[in-house]
Enzyme design. Structure first.
Site, PDB file in Angstrom:
ATOM      1  N   THR A  65      38.464  32.239  41.534  1.00 19.05           N
ATOM      2  CA  THR A  65      39.456  31.829  42.300  1.00 19.05           C
ATOM      3  C   THR A  65      39.559  32.597  43.679  1.00 19.05           C
ATOM      4  O   THR A  65      39.853  32.335  44.569  1.00 19.05           O
ATOM      5  CB  THR A  65      40.814  31.674  41.532  1.00 19.05           C
ATOM      6  OG1 THR A  65      40.737  30.882  40.566  1.00 19.05           O
ATOM      7  CG2 THR A  65      41.813  31.491  42.588  1.00 19.05           C
ATOM      8  N   SER A 113      33.966  31.845  35.994  1.00 19.24           N
ATOM      9  CA  SER A 113      33.707  32.674  34.657  1.00 19.24           C
ATOM     10  C   SER A 113      33.743  31.675  33.542  1.00 19.24           C
ATOM     11  O   SER A 113      33.291  32.364  32.532  1.00 19.24           O
ATOM     12  CB  SER A 113      34.563  33.969  34.695  1.00 19.24           C
ATOM     13  OG  SER A 113      35.862  33.553  34.506  1.00 19.24           O
TER      14      SER A 113
HETATM   15  N1  DGL Z   1      37.306  28.882  37.511  1.00 20.44           N
HETATM   16  C1  DGL Z   1      37.942  29.808  37.087  1.00 20.44           C
HETATM   17  C2  DGL Z   1      37.271  31.170  36.704  1.00 20.44           C
HETATM   18  O1  DGL Z   1      36.364  31.569  37.662  1.00 20.44           O
HETATM   19  C3  DGL Z   1      38.997  29.876  37.955  1.00 20.44           C
HETATM   20  C4  DGL Z   1      39.970  30.626  37.341  1.00 20.44           C
HETATM   21  C5  DGL Z   1      40.346  31.899  38.327  1.00 20.44           C
HETATM   22  O2  DGL Z   1      39.356  32.732  38.829  1.00 20.44           O
HETATM   23  O3  DGL Z   1      41.570  32.323  38.510  1.00 20.44           O
HETATM   24  O4  DGL Z   1      37.535  31.853  35.841  1.00 20.44           O
END
Ligand code: DGL
Length: 352
Positions: A36, A83
């Protein structure tokens, strides 16, 4: 809006900008992996719906010119992915790269930007496998830089402030979020959208405010230079799965998972409880060589050895206080040195 596809392939490093030789300020390398903090919404009100992992690490850093007053910053894009996609290969790739950067005598610390979903697993893996006392700070954000009241810039600025400070040396891998400094061992994400998402069961190590860290505690369990694992020597990790217990969980599911794994973290109810119909399949798998670790799905507390189940009789292991997803990281590492020695595996849960 729909989220952009998060590409979790393993690319080579796309940008390794100039290392600095002048030592007017600490030299910090910022390694980008997506999340994010690298996200973008279509409008400022998109605090929870946005495309993740689209901004390059250079772009993220250029949004906080104030950061260059703290440190000489060098950025490199290692991954560009949410992630939730990260597996053992990603952990190894991240760990090896961070280790390599830390070995450069001109580098004073490393910051890893990361999605918050599994930040605790990557940070814990680094905490257990890096062989350096230099600060390593893992940082993400709950809102993308494009959103109202985004935490992206401040979290990254704070991470730099923590990484440059002498008091951050020797504390293991740190996670900075919401003006708090957490130990990678303890921290977990406890909320799906709020800025105040990260908690450590015994409290943060300290605060970071106005560009300065203030520590009130130090990690008490062994980490980094005090562990037997060096990321430089690890080429593969054993397969460890997590099973989440619920009343109607069927034993066939556990049998199928157990057939393909070397270790199983069983996220039991309450104090690591295991339903009666599940005991025999797990014992059977244990006899065949699978390591069964009892954890709790409650989100906090200690699983007591020989409490809810006779672990000595069944040759099972308990997590102490680690949540299932972090117990998995520790079990994978503990099995590297002691693939068959259950007493040594149990000892690892009480030491790290
Ligand atoms: N796609 C999620 C991740 O990369 C988004 C969550 C975030 O980064 O807050 O873990």
């Amino acid at each position: 809006m729909s989220r952009a596809t998060c590409d979790a392939r393993l690319p080579s490093i796309t940008n390794s900008s100039n290392r600095y030789r002048m030592k007017d300020k600490p030299n910090i390398v910022v390694v980008g992996t997506g999340g994010t903090i690298a996200g973008r919404g279509t409008s400022a009100v998109d605090t929870s719906a946005y495309a993740c992992s689209v901004l390059a690490i250079d772009e993220i850093l250029s949004a906080i010119p104030e950061a260059s007053s703290l440190a000489n910053l060098s950025a490199e894009q290692l991954l560009q992915s949410g992630s939730e996609n990260f597996n053992e290969q990603h952990l190894l790739m991240i760990g090896k790269r961070v280790s390599e950067v830390l070995k450069d005598d001109t580098v004073d610390g490393v910051i890893l930007t990361h999605g918050t979903d599994t930040i605790e697993e990557t940070a814990y893996f680094l905490h257990l496998t890096l062989k350096s006392v230099k600060p390593v700070v893992v940082v993400g954000s709950m809102r993308p830089p494009s959103a109202m009241s985004s935490d992206a810039s401040l979290n990254l600025y704070d991470a730099i402030a923590v990484a440059i400070h002498p008091s951050s040396h020797g504390k293991g891998t740190l996670v900075v979020a919401n003006e708090e400094i957490h130990s990678a061992r303890d921290v977990t994400k406890t909320n799906s959208f709020k800025l105040e998402a990260f908690r450590s069961p015994y409290g943060a190590l300290g605060y970071v405010t106005q560009g300065k860290p203030r520590y009130y505690r130090t990690p008490s369990r062994d980490h980094t230079v005090s562990t037997p694992w060096s990321i430089d020597d690890i080429e593969a990790l054993p397969k460890v799965d997590v099973v989440y217990a619920y009343g109607a969980l069927e034993s066939e599911l556990v049998r199928a998972i157990a057939a393909d794994a070397s270790g199983l973290v069983f996220a039991g109810t309450g104090n690591g409880n295991i339903a009666e119909h599940m005991v025999e399949p797990l014992r059977e798998a244990t006899r065949r060589g699978l390591h069964v670790v009892r954890a709790s799905r409650t989100g906090s507390g200690v699983v007591i050895r020989n409490g809810a189940q006779p672990d000595d009789d069944y040759d099972w292991i308990v997590v102490d206080d680690q949540p299932p997803q972090k117990a998995r990281i520790l079990l994978m590492l503990a099995m590297l040195g002691n693939p068959d020695e259950r007493r040594a595996l149990q000892a690892a849960f009480y030491r790290f």
